[in-house]
Design an enzyme around this catalytic site. Structure first.
Site, PDB file in Angstrom:
ATOM      1  N   LYS A 123       0.824  -1.195   0.000  1.00 56.14           N
ATOM      2  CA  LYS A 123       0.000   0.000   0.000  1.00 56.14           C
ATOM      3  C   LYS A 123       0.870   1.261   0.000  1.00 56.14           C
ATOM      4  O   LYS A 123       0.392   2.364  -0.241  1.00 56.14           O
ATOM      5  CB  LYS A 123      -0.891   0.021   1.268  1.00 56.14           C
ATOM      6  CG  LYS A 123      -1.821  -1.172   1.353  1.00 56.14           C
ATOM      7  CD  LYS A 123      -2.472  -1.250   2.757  1.00 56.14           C
ATOM      8  CE  LYS A 123      -3.293  -2.535   2.852  1.00 56.14           C
ATOM      9  NZ  LYS A 123      -3.587  -2.872   4.240  1.00 56.14           N
ATOM     10  N   GLY A 124       2.147   1.065   0.282  1.00 58.79           N
ATOM     11  CA  GLY A 124       3.036   2.207   0.538  1.00 58.79           C
ATOM     12  C   GLY A 124       3.182   3.188  -0.615  1.00 58.79           C
ATOM     13  O   GLY A 124       3.398   4.371  -0.391  1.00 58.79           O
ATOM     14  N   GLU A 164       7.607   2.018  -6.231  1.00 65.02           N
ATOM     15  CA  GLU A 164       7.694   1.572  -4.836  1.00 65.02           C
ATOM     16  C   GLU A 164       7.902   2.773  -3.929  1.00 65.02           C
ATOM     17  O   GLU A 164       8.435   3.798  -4.359  1.00 65.02           O
ATOM     18  CB  GLU A 164       8.917   0.645  -4.686  1.00 65.02           C
ATOM     19  CG  GLU A 164       8.627  -0.808  -4.399  1.00 65.02           C
ATOM     20  CD  GLU A 164       8.115  -1.118  -3.008  1.00 65.02           C
ATOM     21  OE1 GLU A 164       7.215  -0.404  -2.499  1.00 65.02           O
ATOM     22  OE2 GLU A 164       8.584  -2.092  -2.440  1.00 65.02           O
ATOM     23  N   ASP A 165       7.510   2.636  -2.667  1.00 67.91           N
ATOM     24  CA  ASP A 165       7.729   3.718  -1.718  1.00 67.91           C
ATOM     25  C   ASP A 165       9.199   3.849  -1.333  1.00 67.91           C
ATOM     26  O   ASP A 165       9.776   4.920  -1.360  1.00 67.91           O
ATOM     27  CB  ASP A 165       6.853   3.539  -0.459  1.00 67.91           C
ATOM     28  CG  ASP A 165       6.958   2.145   0.165  1.00 67.91           C
ATOM     29  OD1 ASP A 165       7.719   1.289  -0.343  1.00 67.91           O
ATOM     30  OD2 ASP A 165       6.263   1.906   1.172  1.00 67.91           O
ATOM     31  N   ASP A 207      14.987  -0.650   0.385  1.00 61.64           N
ATOM     32  CA  ASP A 207      15.841  -0.867   1.553  1.00 61.64           C
ATOM     33  C   ASP A 207      16.966  -1.816   1.117  1.00 61.64           C
ATOM     34  O   ASP A 207      17.989  -1.378   0.632  1.00 61.64           O
ATOM     35  CB  ASP A 207      14.949  -1.440   2.660  1.00 61.64           C
ATOM     36  CG  ASP A 207      15.651  -1.537   3.988  1.00 61.64           C
ATOM     37  OD1 ASP A 207      16.725  -0.943   4.133  1.00 61.64           O
ATOM     38  OD2 ASP A 207      15.140  -2.209   4.898  1.00 61.64           O
ATOM     39  N   LYS A 233      17.539   3.629   0.575  1.00 65.76           N
ATOM     40  CA  LYS A 233      18.487   3.548   1.705  1.00 65.76           C
ATOM     41  C   LYS A 233      19.705   2.768   1.225  1.00 65.76           C
ATOM     42  O   LYS A 233      19.727   1.544   1.306  1.00 65.76           O
ATOM     43  CB  LYS A 233      17.858   2.760   2.856  1.00 65.76           C
ATOM     44  CG  LYS A 233      16.814   3.471   3.660  1.00 65.76           C
ATOM     45  CD  LYS A 233      16.403   2.537   4.800  1.00 65.76           C
ATOM     46  CE  LYS A 233      15.272   3.090   5.604  1.00 65.76           C
ATOM     47  NZ  LYS A 233      14.745   2.080   6.546  1.00 65.76           N
ATOM     48  N   PHE A 245      14.351   4.351  10.240  1.00 67.32           N
ATOM     49  CA  PHE A 245      12.988   3.920   9.906  1.00 67.32           C
ATOM     50  C   PHE A 245      12.099   5.145   9.758  1.00 67.32           C
ATOM     51  O   PHE A 245      12.026   5.988  10.649  1.00 67.32           O
ATOM     52  CB  PHE A 245      12.431   2.968  10.971  1.00 67.32           C
ATOM     53  CG  PHE A 245      11.226   2.227  10.475  1.00 67.32           C
ATOM     54  CD1 PHE A 245      11.375   1.090   9.680  1.00 67.32           C
ATOM     55  CD2 PHE A 245       9.943   2.681  10.757  1.00 67.32           C
ATOM     56  CE1 PHE A 245      10.259   0.423   9.185  1.00 67.32           C
ATOM     57  CE2 PHE A 245       8.823   2.017  10.272  1.00 67.32           C
ATOM     58  CZ  PHE A 245       8.989   0.888   9.485  1.00 67.32           C
ATOM     59  N   VAL A 246      11.451   5.246   8.612  1.00 67.08           N
ATOM     60  CA  VAL A 246      10.635   6.424   8.331  1.00 67.08           C
ATOM     61  C   VAL A 246       9.167   6.043   8.101  1.00 67.08           C
ATOM     62  O   VAL A 246       8.869   4.927   7.655  1.00 67.08           O
ATOM     63  CB  VAL A 246      11.157   7.216   7.113  1.00 67.08           C
ATOM     64  CG1 VAL A 246      12.473   7.910   7.431  1.00 67.08           C
ATOM     65  CG2 VAL A 246      11.322   6.330   5.881  1.00 67.08           C
ATOM     66  N   ARG A 284       0.359   6.357   7.655  1.00 73.88           N
ATOM     67  CA  ARG A 284       0.464   6.522   6.195  1.00 73.88           C
ATOM     68  C   ARG A 284      -0.041   7.895   5.756  1.00 73.88           C
ATOM     69  O   ARG A 284       0.365   8.415   4.727  1.00 73.88           O
ATOM     70  CB  ARG A 284      -0.382   5.471   5.468  1.00 73.88           C
ATOM     71  CG  ARG A 284       0.138   4.056   5.595  1.00 73.88           C
ATOM     72  CD  ARG A 284      -0.615   3.161   4.603  1.00 73.88           C
ATOM     73  NE  ARG A 284      -0.512   1.757   4.927  1.00 73.88           N
ATOM     74  CZ  ARG A 284       0.516   0.978   4.586  1.00 73.88           C
ATOM     75  NH1 ARG A 284       1.541   1.479   3.938  1.00 73.88           N
ATOM     76  NH2 ARG A 284       0.525  -0.303   4.902  1.00 73.88           N
TER      77      ARG A 284
HETATM   78  P1  5GP Z   1      13.443  -4.319   0.649  1.00 70.93           P
HETATM   79  O1  5GP Z   1      13.010  -5.573  -0.038  1.00 70.93           O
HETATM   80  O2  5GP Z   1      13.975  -3.270  -0.291  1.00 70.93           O
HETATM   81  O3  5GP Z   1      14.430  -4.619   1.747  1.00 70.93           O
HETATM   82  O4  5GP Z   1      12.200  -3.787   1.434  1.00 70.93           O
HETATM   83  C1  5GP Z   1      11.351  -2.833   0.958  1.00 70.93           C
HETATM   84  C2  5GP Z   1      10.139  -2.738   1.866  1.00 70.93           C
HETATM   85  O5  5GP Z   1      10.529  -2.690   3.263  1.00 70.93           O
HETATM   86  C3  5GP Z   1       9.399  -1.460   1.603  1.00 70.93           C
HETATM   87  O6  5GP Z   1       8.461  -1.585   0.577  1.00 70.93           O
HETATM   88  C4  5GP Z   1       8.777  -1.190   2.958  1.00 70.93           C
HETATM   89  O7  5GP Z   1       7.559  -1.898   3.059  1.00 70.93           O
HETATM   90  C5  5GP Z   1       9.727  -1.766   3.965  1.00 70.93           C
HETATM   91  N1  5GP Z   1      10.591  -0.725   4.551  1.00 70.93           N
HETATM   92  C6  5GP Z   1      11.934  -0.645   4.462  1.00 70.93           C
HETATM   93  N2  5GP Z   1      12.413   0.431   5.124  1.00 70.93           N
HETATM   94  C7  5GP Z   1      11.332   1.066   5.626  1.00 70.93           C
HETATM   95  C8  5GP Z   1      11.161   2.273   6.407  1.00 70.93           C
HETATM   96  O8  5GP Z   1      12.103   3.009   6.780  1.00 70.93           O
HETATM   97  N3  5GP Z   1       9.883   2.605   6.722  1.00 70.93           N
HETATM   98  C9  5GP Z   1       8.818   1.850   6.352  1.00 70.93           C
HETATM   99  N4  5GP Z   1       7.613   2.292   6.734  1.00 70.93           N
HETATM  100  N5  5GP Z   1       8.928   0.713   5.632  1.00 70.93           N
HETATM  101  C10 5GP Z   1      10.181   0.329   5.273  1.00 70.93           C
END
Ligand code: 5GP
Length: 180
Positions: free
Chosen positions: A45-46, A103-104, A107, A135, A156-157, A169
Site C-alpha cells: 500500500k506504501g 515503490e515507496d 531498503d 536507503k 525507519f521512516v 500513512r
Molecule cells: P526491501 O526488499 O527493499 O528490503 O524492502 C522494501 C520494503 O521494506 C518497503 O516496501 C517497505 O515496506 C519496507 N521498509 C523498508 N524500510 C522502511 C522504512 O524506513 N519505513 C517503512 N515504513 N517501511 C520500510
C-alpha cells in the site's frame, strides 16, 4: 509489538520538499514518454500516495495508466531472500507495453528486484523502476533504479504512504520514528 512502542521523532522530508522533487521526477518521465502509453504499477500500500502525486504531475501528453500489485514477504523481510508472496496481481496485460514499477522505499532492494524479474518475464516493451526513497546503506542488489526521489540514511521512516504497523500513512511529511 504495538505502535505504542514507537513515536514520531522529527521530520526528515517536508511535504514541500517532497512535492518539488516529484515535479522533477515527473518532468523527466514526461520527457522520455511523451505521446506514449505508460502503465504505472504501484506496490500496495506504501506507493499509493507517491504514485497518485507523481501521475498528477505528468505532462498531459503522457497517456498514463494505473495498476497495482500487492505482495507480502515470507517470514522476516530483513533476512529473507526477497521472495515475496503475490496477494494481488495487476489486471493489465503488459506484453509490449511501457511499464514503470513504483515503490515507496528501497531498503535491501530484494522486493523490487524480485518484482522486476517477475514483470520482465511478461515481455514488456520497457520496464523501469521508480522509488521515492532509497536507503543505500542496506542495499543487497546491484542498482536497478531508474528514477529515485531521495537517498536517505538507514533510519525507519513513516508518513506519505509509509507505515509502521498500518499507522501514519496519512502524514503529509516523512518522519523518523524512535522507540521509547
Ligand atoms: P526491501 O526488499 O527493499 O528490503 O524492502 C522494501 C520494503 O521494506 C518497503 O516496501 C517497505 O515496506 C519496507 N521498509 C523498508 N524500510 C522502511 C522504512 O524506513 N519505513 C517503512 N515504513 N517501511 C520500510
Amino acid at each position: 509489538m504495538g505502535t505504542d512502542d514507537y513515536e514520531l521523532d522529527h521530520i526528515m522530508l517536508t511535504q514541500d520538499v517532497i512535492s518539488k522533487r516529484i515535479s522533477e521526477l515527473a518532468a523527466s518521465i514526461s520527457e522520455e514518454y511523451r505521446g506514449e502509453e505508460l502503465i504505472f504499477t504501484g506496490v500496495l500500500k506504501g506507493a499509493v500516495i507517491f504514485m497518485s502525486d507523481l501521475v498528477r504531475s505528468l505532462d498531459l501528453s503522457v497517456d498514463a495508466r494505473m495498476d497495482f500489485i500487492a505482495v507480502s514477504s515470507y517470514g522476516n523481510a530483513s533476512t529473507s531472500s526477497g521472495a515475496v508472496k503475490m496477494i494481488k496481481d495487476m489486471d493489465t496485460y503488459i506484453a509490449d507495453k511501457h511499464v514503470i514499477l513504483v515503490e515507496d522505499i528501497m531498503d535491501t532492494g530484494l522486493t523490487l528486484s524480485y518484482l522486476r524479474e517477475m514483470l520482465m518475464a511478461r515481455g514488456p516493451e520497457t520496464l523501469r523502476t521508480c522509488v521515492l526513497l532509497e536507503k543505500p546503506d542496506r542495499k543487497k542488489v546491484d542498482s536497478i533504479l531508474d528514477y529515485r526521489g531521495f537517498t536517505i540514511p538507514d533510519e525507519f521512516v513513516v508518513g506519505y504512504g509509509l507505515d509502521y504497523a498500518g499507522k501514519w500513512r496519512n502524514l503529509p511529511d516523512i518522519w523518523c520514528v524512535t522507540k521509547h
